[in-house]
Design a protein around this motif. Structure first.
Motif, PDB file in Angstrom:
ATOM      1  N   GLU A   9      16.930   9.191  -6.716  1.00  0.00           N
ATOM      2  CA  GLU A   9      17.310   9.378  -5.329  1.00  0.00           C
ATOM      3  C   GLU A   9      16.153   9.725  -4.395  1.00  0.00           C
ATOM      4  OE1 GLU A   9      19.707  12.764  -6.008  1.00  0.00           O
ATOM      5  OE2 GLU A   9      21.313  11.810  -6.679  1.00  0.00           O
ATOM      6  N   GLU A  10      15.008  10.416  -4.727  1.00  0.00           N
ATOM      7  CA  GLU A  10      14.046  10.703  -3.811  1.00  0.00           C
ATOM      8  C   GLU A  10      13.163   9.439  -3.525  1.00  0.00           C
ATOM      9  OE1 GLU A  10      11.440  12.600  -1.404  1.00  0.00           O
ATOM     10  OE2 GLU A  10      13.372  13.066  -1.873  1.00  0.00           O
ATOM     11  N   TYR A  11      13.096   8.627  -4.699  1.00  0.00           N
ATOM     12  CA  TYR A  11      12.280   7.240  -4.437  1.00  0.00           C
ATOM     13  C   TYR A  11      12.890   6.110  -3.328  1.00  0.00           C
ATOM     14  CZ  TYR A  11      10.324   2.803  -4.779  1.00  0.00           C
ATOM     15  OH  TYR A  11       9.793   1.676  -4.567  1.00  0.00           O
ATOM     16  N   SER A  12      14.429   6.452  -3.611  1.00  0.00           N
ATOM     17  CA  SER A  12      15.044   5.495  -2.713  1.00  0.00           C
ATOM     18  C   SER A  12      15.153   5.840  -1.271  1.00  0.00           C
ATOM     19  CB  SER A  12      16.734   5.415  -3.322  1.00  0.00           C
ATOM     20  OG  SER A  12      17.586   4.469  -2.450  1.00  0.00           O
ATOM     21  N   LEU A  13      15.322   6.953  -1.115  1.00  0.00           N
ATOM     22  CA  LEU A  13      15.195   7.541   0.436  1.00  0.00           C
ATOM     23  C   LEU A  13      14.011   7.212   1.001  1.00  0.00           C
ATOM     24  CD1 LEU A  13      16.700   9.409   2.663  1.00  0.00           C
ATOM     25  CD2 LEU A  13      15.179  11.465   1.354  1.00  0.00           C
ATOM     26  N   ARG A  14      12.699   7.527   0.435  1.00  0.00           N
ATOM     27  CA  ARG A  14      11.373   7.254   0.856  1.00  0.00           C
ATOM     28  C   ARG A  14      11.186   5.596   0.875  1.00  0.00           C
ATOM     29  NH1 ARG A  14       7.848  11.251  -0.681  1.00  0.00           N
ATOM     30  NH2 ARG A  14       6.077  10.108   0.284  1.00  0.00           N
ATOM     31  N   SER A  15      11.522   5.022   0.147  1.00  0.00           N
ATOM     32  CA  SER A  15      11.576   3.403   0.025  1.00  0.00           C
ATOM     33  C   SER A  15      12.240   2.890   1.258  1.00  0.00           C
ATOM     34  CB  SER A  15      11.960   2.919  -1.288  1.00  0.00           C
ATOM     35  OG  SER A  15      12.023   1.308  -1.104  1.00  0.00           O
TER      36      SER A  15
ATOM     37  N   ASN B 287       0.753  -1.223   0.017  1.00  0.00           N
ATOM     38  CA  ASN B 287      -0.042  -0.001  -0.063  1.00  0.00           C
ATOM     39  C   ASN B 287       1.017   1.186   0.003  1.00  0.00           C
ATOM     40  OD1 ASN B 287      -2.389   1.372   0.264  1.00  0.00           O
ATOM     41  ND2 ASN B 287      -2.096   1.623   2.443  1.00  0.00           N
ATOM     42  N   GLN B 288       1.823   1.523   0.795  1.00  0.00           N
ATOM     43  CA  GLN B 288       2.481   2.338   0.959  1.00  0.00           C
ATOM     44  C   GLN B 288       3.438   2.677  -0.190  1.00  0.00           C
ATOM     45  OE1 GLN B 288       4.766   2.786   4.748  1.00  0.00           O
ATOM     46  NE2 GLN B 288       3.067   2.310   5.840  1.00  0.00           N
ATOM     47  N   LEU B 289       3.884   1.661  -0.710  1.00  0.00           N
ATOM     48  CA  LEU B 289       4.933   1.907  -2.231  1.00  0.00           C
ATOM     49  C   LEU B 289       3.869   2.209  -3.266  1.00  0.00           C
ATOM     50  CD1 LEU B 289       7.415  -1.255  -1.811  1.00  0.00           C
ATOM     51  CD2 LEU B 289       7.898   1.151  -1.571  1.00  0.00           C
ATOM     52  N   SER B 290       2.778   1.609  -3.395  1.00  0.00           N
ATOM     53  CA  SER B 290       1.751   2.004  -4.524  1.00  0.00           C
ATOM     54  C   SER B 290       1.436   3.739  -4.271  1.00  0.00           C
ATOM     55  CB  SER B 290       0.388   1.210  -4.219  1.00  0.00           C
ATOM     56  OG  SER B 290      -0.349   1.941  -5.259  1.00  0.00           O
TER      57      SER B 290
ATOM     58  N   LEU C  20       8.362  -6.065  -4.199  1.00  0.00           N
ATOM     59  CA  LEU C  20       7.425  -5.123  -4.251  1.00  0.00           C
ATOM     60  C   LEU C  20       8.291  -3.728  -4.758  1.00  0.00           C
ATOM     61  CD1 LEU C  20       5.209  -5.546  -1.455  1.00  0.00           C
ATOM     62  CD2 LEU C  20       4.548  -5.718  -3.596  1.00  0.00           C
ATOM     63  N   ASP C  21       9.398  -3.397  -3.952  1.00  0.00           N
ATOM     64  CA  ASP C  21      10.265  -2.165  -4.257  1.00  0.00           C
ATOM     65  C   ASP C  21      10.805  -2.024  -5.626  1.00  0.00           C
ATOM     66  OD1 ASP C  21      11.815   0.060  -3.366  1.00  0.00           O
ATOM     67  OD2 ASP C  21      13.579  -1.327  -3.570  1.00  0.00           O
ATOM     68  N   LEU C  22      11.264  -3.213  -6.227  1.00  0.00           N
ATOM     69  CA  LEU C  22      11.453  -3.472  -7.388  1.00  0.00           C
ATOM     70  C   LEU C  22      10.743  -3.108  -8.370  1.00  0.00           C
ATOM     71  CD1 LEU C  22      14.065  -3.888  -9.451  1.00  0.00           C
ATOM     72  CD2 LEU C  22      13.292  -6.339  -9.446  1.00  0.00           C
ATOM     73  N   GLN C  23       9.515  -3.414  -8.601  1.00  0.00           N
ATOM     74  CA  GLN C  23       8.253  -3.172  -9.257  1.00  0.00           C
ATOM     75  C   GLN C  23       7.979  -1.827  -8.885  1.00  0.00           C
ATOM     76  OE1 GLN C  23       5.260  -5.901  -7.741  1.00  0.00           O
ATOM     77  NE2 GLN C  23       5.932  -7.581  -8.986  1.00  0.00           N
ATOM     78  N   ALA C  24       8.013  -1.380  -8.093  1.00  0.00           N
ATOM     79  CA  ALA C  24       7.603   0.170  -7.971  1.00  0.00           C
ATOM     80  C   ALA C  24       8.676   1.132  -8.306  1.00  0.00           C
ATOM     81  CB  ALA C  24       7.181   0.460  -6.348  1.00  0.00           C
ATOM     82  N   ARG C  25       9.978   0.651  -8.094  1.00  0.00           N
ATOM     83  CA  ARG C  25      11.229   1.340  -8.468  1.00  0.00           C
ATOM     84  C   ARG C  25      11.022   1.656 -10.106  1.00  0.00           C
ATOM     85  NH1 ARG C  25      15.511   2.751  -5.817  1.00  0.00           N
ATOM     86  NH2 ARG C  25      15.180   1.257  -4.250  1.00  0.00           N
TER      87      ARG C  25
END
Length: 192
Positions: free
Chosen positions: A88-94, A67-70, A120-125
Motif C-alpha cells: 500500500e505504501e509503495y503504491s501510494l508513493r509510486s 532514480n526515484q523508484l530506486s 520501471l514501476d513493475l520491477q521496483a514493485r
C-alpha cells in the motif's frame, strides 16, 4: 529608385514576342507551388523538432523516475512492515512520483514516459514485495524459534515433574507441529 518605363506597345523593341498573361500566370503558380512546398517542408521540420523536444523531456523524466523508484525501493526495504502495508505504501508513493514527473510533459511525451514508467514501476514493485515477503518470513521464523524454545523448555520442565496442569509434553509437541506446519504452508521454510 527611378520610375519604371511604361510599355506602349505589345511588341518588344527586340522583336521578340511579349509573354502572354497565361505564361506569366503559369510562372507565378509555379513559384506559389514551390513556396507552398517549402512551407510543408518547414511544417514537417517543426513537427520533428516538437517530437524530439517531447522525447527529450520524456527521456529526462524516465531517468528521474528510475532514480526515484530506486531510492523508494531502497527505503522500503528497510521498513519492518507486513507485506500488505508495504504494498500500500509503495503504491501510494509510486503514484506520487508518476504524477509529479508526468505533470509537465506534453501528451506525446507522457505516452512514451508512461510505458517506461510502468516497466520501471513493475520491477521496483516486484523487488519491494519480494523483500517484504522475505522479511515477513524471517520474522515468522524468528518468532517460531522463540516459541519453539519456550515449548522445549515446557517439555523439559514437564518431564522433570516441575509443572503440573494442562500443559503436557503432548500438548507442547502438538503446538510445535502446528507452528512448523504454518511456516511450511506460508513457504517460510521448506517442508523437508
Amino acid at each position: 529608385m527611378p520610375p519604371l518605363p511604361k510599355l506602349q506597345s505589345n511588341t518588344a523593341l527586340s522583336g521578340a514576342p511579349v509573354p502572354y498573361r497565361s505564361q506569366i500566370d503559369y510562372g507565378a503558380s509555379k513559384i506559389g507551388a514551390n513556396i507552398a512546398s517549402m512551407g510543408d517542408d518547414m511544417t514537417k521540420i517543426a513537427q520533428k523538432m516538437i517530437a524530439l523536444e517531447a522525447e527529450e523531456k520524456a527521456t529526462t523524466a524516465k531517468f528521474q523516475a528510475a532514480n526515484q523508484l530506486s531510492l523508494l525501493r531502497t527505503e522500503m526495504s528497510t521498513k519492518a512492515w507486513d507485506t500488505k502495508k508495504t504494498a500500500e505504501e509503495y503504491s501510494l508513493r509510486s503514484k506520487e512520483i508518476y504524477n509529479t514527473l508526468a505533470a509537465d510533459l506534453p501528451p506525446i511525451a507522457r505516452r512514451s514516459f508512461m510505458k517506461n514508467f510502468n516497466t520501471l514501476d513493475l520491477q521496483a514493485r516486484t523487488s519491494v514485495t519480494a523483500t517484504a515477503i522475505k522479511q515477513g518470513h524471517q520474522r515468522a521464523i524468528a518468532n517460531a524459534e522463540i516459541t519453539l524454545s519456550g515449548l522445549e523448555d515446557l517439555v523439559r520442565r514437564d518431564s522433570a515433574g516441575e509443572i503440573t496442569g494442562e500443559v503436557t509434553t503432548a500438548n507442547a509437541l502438538l503446538e510445535g507441529h502446528k507452528l512448523i506446519d504454518g511456516l511450511v504452508s506460508r513457504t517460510a521454510i521448506a517442508a523437508d
